[in-house]
Design a protein around this motif. Structure first.
Motif, short mmCIF file in Angstrom:
data_model
loop_
_atom_site.label_atom_id
_atom_site.label_comp_id
_atom_site.label_asym_id
_atom_site.label_seq_id
_atom_site.Cartn_x
_atom_site.Cartn_y
_atom_site.Cartn_z
N GLN A 21 1.14 -1.28 0.09
CA GLN A 21 0.60 0.49 -0.13
C GLN A 21 0.72 1.08 -0.10
N ALA A 22 1.28 1.55 -1.37
CA ALA A 22 2.39 2.60 -1.34
C ALA A 22 2.00 3.78 -0.07
N SER A 23 0.82 4.32 -0.37
CA SER A 23 0.48 5.50 0.72
C SER A 23 1.03 5.27 1.37
N GLY A 24 1.36 4.66 2.61
CA GLY A 24 1.89 4.07 3.78
C GLY A 24 3.34 4.98 3.49
N ALA A 69 8.15 9.00 2.69
CA ALA A 69 9.47 9.02 2.39
C ALA A 69 10.52 9.84 0.47
N ILE A 70 9.35 10.40 -0.03
CA ILE A 70 9.18 11.45 -0.73
C ILE A 70 10.19 12.62 -0.16
N GLN A 76 11.99 1.00 7.00
CA GLN A 76 10.59 2.20 7.31
C GLN A 76 9.92 2.40 6.18
N ALA A 77 10.25 2.12 4.88
CA ALA A 77 8.91 2.55 4.09
C ALA A 77 8.17 1.33 3.78
N ARG A 78 9.21 -0.28 3.90
CA ARG A 78 8.51 -1.38 3.78
C ARG A 78 7.77 -1.79 4.11
N LYS A 79 7.87 -1.55 5.32
CA LYS A 79 6.96 -1.54 7.04
C LYS A 79 5.60 -0.74 6.67
N ALA A 80 5.89 0.33 6.65
CA ALA A 80 4.67 1.82 6.67
C ALA A 80 4.15 0.68 5.86
N SER A 81 3.95 0.35 4.27
CA SER A 81 3.49 0.31 3.34
C SER A 81 3.05 -1.95 3.20
N GLY A 82 3.48 -2.03 4.56
CA GLY A 82 3.42 -3.92 4.94
C GLY A 82 3.14 -4.41 3.80
N THR A 130 11.42 10.06 -5.34
CA THR A 130 10.80 11.20 -6.27
C THR A 130 9.82 10.67 -6.58
N ARG A 131 9.17 8.78 -6.09
CA ARG A 131 8.13 8.09 -6.11
C ARG A 131 8.34 6.98 -5.93
N VAL A 132 7.18 6.72 -5.08
CA VAL A 132 6.41 5.41 -4.88
C VAL A 132 5.69 4.99 -4.80
N ASN A 133 5.56 3.84 -5.59
CA ASN A 133 4.48 3.19 -6.05
C ASN A 133 4.88 1.14 -5.55
N CYS A 134 4.03 0.70 -6.00
CA CYS A 134 3.94 -0.88 -5.42
C CYS A 134 4.72 -1.93 -7.00
N GLY A 135 4.75 -2.48 -7.45
CA GLY A 135 5.44 -3.50 -8.31
C GLY A 135 6.49 -3.97 -8.98
#
Length: 106
Positions: free
Chosen positions: A43-46, A50-51, A62-68, A101-106
């Protein structure tokens, strides 16, 4: 000979059933770090926090944990990537200076 085959068959069935079992937890559907459980899907919004920050291994975790997410990676401008979509992976896209600059899933 028959006993050996029966024993091997029993062990094979036990191994298959063990692979199908779930670990089970008493966490009530909550992940250990307090975020909602989402079956490891990203869930990238979490990870939007990081941006604008410098990409690093600590920030990535940290971002990995926050996004689940189960996995995460930092993508640089000229990195070669495949077109596969993995719902459990977080991507932190950075610019030439290594700033996210960008956070996304995939």
């Amino acid at each position: 000979m028959f006993r050996t085959r029966a024993l091997l068959a029993t062990l094979a069935v036990a191994a298959v059933l063990a692979g199908c079992s779930t670990g089970g937890s008493s966490g009530g559907g909550q992940a250990v770090d307090g975020t909602a459980s989402n079956d490891g899907r990203c869930q990238a919004s979490g990870a939007d926090f990081a941006i604008g920050k410098q990409g690093s291994a600590d920030l990535l975790e940290q971002a990995r944990k926050a996004s689940g997410s189960q996995t995460a990676r930092i993508l640089k401008p000229r990195d070669v990537v495949t077109l596969e979509y993995r719902s459990e992976r977080l991507n932190l896209n950075v610019d030439e200076q290594g700033v996210v600059t960008r956070v996304n899933c995939g």
